[in-house]
Design an enzyme around this catalytic site. Structure first.
Site, PDB file in Angstrom:
ATOM      1  N   ASP A  56      40.312  41.488  43.372  1.00 37.37           N
ATOM      2  CA  ASP A  56      39.264  40.509  43.679  1.00 37.37           C
ATOM      3  C   ASP A  56      37.917  41.191  43.911  1.00 37.37           C
ATOM      4  O   ASP A  56      37.855  42.320  44.401  1.00 37.37           O
ATOM      5  CB  ASP A  56      39.676  39.701  44.923  1.00 37.37           C
ATOM      6  CG  ASP A  56      38.858  38.431  45.069  1.00 37.37           C
ATOM      7  OD1 ASP A  56      38.328  37.944  44.043  1.00 37.37           O
ATOM      8  OD2 ASP A  56      38.737  37.930  46.201  1.00 37.37           O
ATOM      9  N   HIS A 103      33.622  41.259  35.490  1.00 40.95           N
ATOM     10  CA  HIS A 103      34.997  41.223  34.957  1.00 40.95           C
ATOM     11  C   HIS A 103      35.221  42.389  33.994  1.00 40.95           C
ATOM     12  O   HIS A 103      36.303  42.973  33.951  1.00 40.95           O
ATOM     13  CB  HIS A 103      35.264  39.884  34.261  1.00 40.95           C
ATOM     14  CG  HIS A 103      35.265  38.714  35.200  1.00 40.95           C
ATOM     15  ND1 HIS A 103      35.970  38.717  36.383  1.00 40.95           N
ATOM     16  CD2 HIS A 103      34.643  37.506  35.151  1.00 40.95           C
ATOM     17  CE1 HIS A 103      35.786  37.556  37.016  1.00 40.95           C
ATOM     18  NE2 HIS A 103      34.977  36.812  36.287  1.00 40.95           N
ATOM     19  N   ASN A 129      42.188  29.384  38.941  1.00 39.85           N
ATOM     20  CA  ASN A 129      40.987  29.936  38.295  1.00 39.85           C
ATOM     21  C   ASN A 129      40.561  29.129  37.061  1.00 39.85           C
ATOM     22  O   ASN A 129      39.421  29.246  36.606  1.00 39.85           O
ATOM     23  CB  ASN A 129      41.185  31.410  37.910  1.00 39.85           C
ATOM     24  CG  ASN A 129      41.232  32.367  39.092  1.00 39.85           C
ATOM     25  OD1 ASN A 129      41.892  33.406  39.051  1.00 39.85           O
ATOM     26  ND2 ASN A 129      40.527  32.037  40.176  1.00 39.85           N
ATOM     27  N   GLU A 157      54.555  45.047  52.658  1.00 38.53           N
ATOM     28  CA  GLU A 157      53.472  45.570  53.500  1.00 38.53           C
ATOM     29  C   GLU A 157      52.134  45.164  52.872  1.00 38.53           C
ATOM     30  O   GLU A 157      51.902  45.386  51.678  1.00 38.53           O
ATOM     31  CB  GLU A 157      53.557  47.101  53.578  1.00 38.53           C
ATOM     32  CG  GLU A 157      54.796  47.601  54.282  1.00 38.53           C
ATOM     33  CD  GLU A 157      54.862  47.144  55.738  1.00 38.53           C
ATOM     34  OE1 GLU A 157      53.812  47.123  56.413  1.00 38.53           O
ATOM     35  OE2 GLU A 157      55.974  46.805  56.188  1.00 38.53           O
TER      36      GLU A 157
HETATM   37  C1  IPE Z   1      42.648  35.531  43.453  1.00 44.06           C
HETATM   38  O1  IPE Z   1      41.266  35.634  43.557  1.00 44.06           O
HETATM   39  C2  IPE Z   1      43.070  35.497  42.012  1.00 44.06           C
HETATM   40  C3  IPE Z   1      42.813  36.715  41.239  1.00 44.06           C
HETATM   41  C4  IPE Z   1      42.315  37.824  41.664  1.00 44.06           C
HETATM   42  C5  IPE Z   1      43.192  36.649  39.865  1.00 44.06           C
HETATM   43  P1  IPE Z   1      40.328  34.364  43.785  1.00 44.06           P
HETATM   44  O2  IPE Z   1      38.944  34.857  43.798  1.00 44.06           O
HETATM   45  O3  IPE Z   1      40.662  33.304  42.800  1.00 44.06           O
HETATM   46  O4  IPE Z   1      40.803  33.868  45.234  1.00 44.06           O
HETATM   47  P2  IPE Z   1      40.056  32.950  46.289  1.00 44.06           P
HETATM   48  O5  IPE Z   1      39.546  31.765  45.553  1.00 44.06           O
HETATM   49  O6  IPE Z   1      38.953  33.767  46.873  1.00 44.06           O
HETATM   50  O7  IPE Z   1      41.091  32.644  47.316  1.00 44.06           O
HETATM   51  C1  IPE Z   2      38.641  38.428  40.580  1.00 39.55           C
HETATM   52  O1  IPE Z   2      37.279  38.517  40.842  1.00 39.55           O
HETATM   53  C2  IPE Z   2      38.933  38.153  39.129  1.00 39.55           C
HETATM   54  C3  IPE Z   2      39.395  36.791  38.851  1.00 39.55           C
HETATM   55  C4  IPE Z   2      39.686  35.879  39.733  1.00 39.55           C
HETATM   56  C5  IPE Z   2      39.539  36.424  37.461  1.00 39.55           C
HETATM   57  P1  IPE Z   2      36.403  37.227  41.202  1.00 39.55           P
HETATM   58  O2  IPE Z   2      35.876  36.674  39.923  1.00 39.55           O
HETATM   59  O3  IPE Z   2      37.190  36.264  42.013  1.00 39.55           O
HETATM   60  O4  IPE Z   2      35.240  37.863  42.037  1.00 39.55           O
HETATM   61  P2  IPE Z   2      34.565  37.263  43.343  1.00 39.55           P
HETATM   62  O5  IPE Z   2      35.672  37.014  44.333  1.00 39.55           O
HETATM   63  O6  IPE Z   2      33.897  35.983  42.932  1.00 39.55           O
HETATM   64  O7  IPE Z   2      33.609  38.315  43.773  1.00 39.55           O
HETATM   65 MG    MG Z   3      37.464  36.087  44.019  1.00 39.82          MG
END
Ligand code: IPE
Ligand code: IPE
Ligand code: MG
Length: 252
Positions: free
Chosen positions: A18, A35, A66, A205
């Site tokens: 994330d 990404h 997503n 963990e």
């Molecule tokens: C979790 O991240 C899913 C992935 C990393 C693929 P999100 O960015 O979607 O999670 P939330 O929305 O912050 O909980």
């Molecule tokens: C995780 O990074 C990747 C996916 C969920 C596809 P994010 O796109 O959720 O990045 P943040 O959390 O918005 O920074």
């Molecule tokens: Mg995220």
């Protein structure tokens, strides 16, 4: 039966990658640039796990939730997946990685689905590491699918409800052929599971870091592994019981 102390290296590592969007925003760049940088961090992580002999790596690439992101971001991510599948599979195969996908495959385009299948078929016999990519995956849906399967067995008269146990559900959720994750890592600073492997993480963990996924390095991963090696996994038992079981396995 006691499980003994944690072996110092996790057999199975699961990661919520994330923070890509925030990484890009910090640089005043579009989220997709984040990404793309995240994809490079994936390669570094796979390299590290192969070098260290971690047998199974599971990566959360895209959650069922997503799909609700802006169309432009979803489309960009799909292009990125397609490119990654075309570019990386040869090298993964060469290095002995078995690649698999968990999640609702049918929601992806035909081009992505066929490449996923091809990657799985090509690498099915590899043994250096199992790489499971969670794509359009949701932990609750995973449990729903297992439940449906058991309900069908009951409806067909092959199973009595009172005979349903944890093992039967465990055999029907994703990754049932692997040991459950020993270590879970989430980057990006949020302290939550976000519908990742709910069933499978029961005794895993958990390790969280503020580092954004594109900044994830071997050094950060090593820090997680060091912390993991220092933890005592008790599985509901007492410290004394765990110590006694460890002494027993050490004595001839
Ligand atoms: C979790 O991240 C899913 C992935 C990393 C693929 P999100 O960015 O979607 O999670 P939330 O929305 O912050 O909980
Ligand atoms: C995780 O990074 C990747 C996916 C969920 C596809 P994010 O796109 O959720 O990045 P943040 O959390 O918005 O920074
Ligand atoms: Mg995220």
């Amino acid at each position: 039966m006691t499980q003994g102390p944690a072996p110092s290296l996790p057999r199975h590592l699961a990661i919520i990658m994330d923070g890509n969007g925030r990484w890009a925003q910090q640089r005043r760049r579009p989220r997709l640039i984040g990404h793309r940088a995240g994809a490079r961090a994936v390669n570094r992580t796979i390299d590290f796990c192969l070098e260290r002999g971690i047998a199974s790596l599971t990566l959360f690439a895209f959650s069922s939730e997503n799909w609700g992101r802006p169309a432009e971001e979803v489309e960009g991510l799909m292009k990125l997946f397609l490119n990654a599948l075309d570019r990386e599979v040869d090298e993964l195969h060469r290095r002995g990685v078995r690649v698999r996908f968990i999640g609702e495959r049918e929601r992806f385009s035909a081009g992505i689905v066929s490449r996923m299948q091809l990657a799985e078929q090509r690498t099915a016999g590899n043994t250096a590491m199992t790489l499971s990519i969670a794509a359009s995956y949701g932990g609750r849906l995973d449990i729903v699918h297992a439940t449906r399967e058991l309900a069908r067995e009951v409806a067909a008269g092959r199973l009595r409800p009172e005979d349903i146990d944890e093992a039967m559900i465990g055999q029907r959720v994703a990754l049932s052929d692997l040991p459950p994750p020993d270590l879970f890592i989430r980057t990006g600073g949020d302290i939550r599971i976000s519908n990742f492997l709910l069933w499978q993480l029961a005794y895993t963990e958990l390790w969280f870091t503020d580092i954004l996924w594109p900044d994830f390095t071997a050094g950060v991963l090593q820090q997680a592994l060091d912390d993991y090696a220092r933890r005592e996994r008790r599985f509901g038992l007492t410290s004394a019981q765990i110590a006694a079981a460890a002494a027993e396995t050490r004595s001839p």
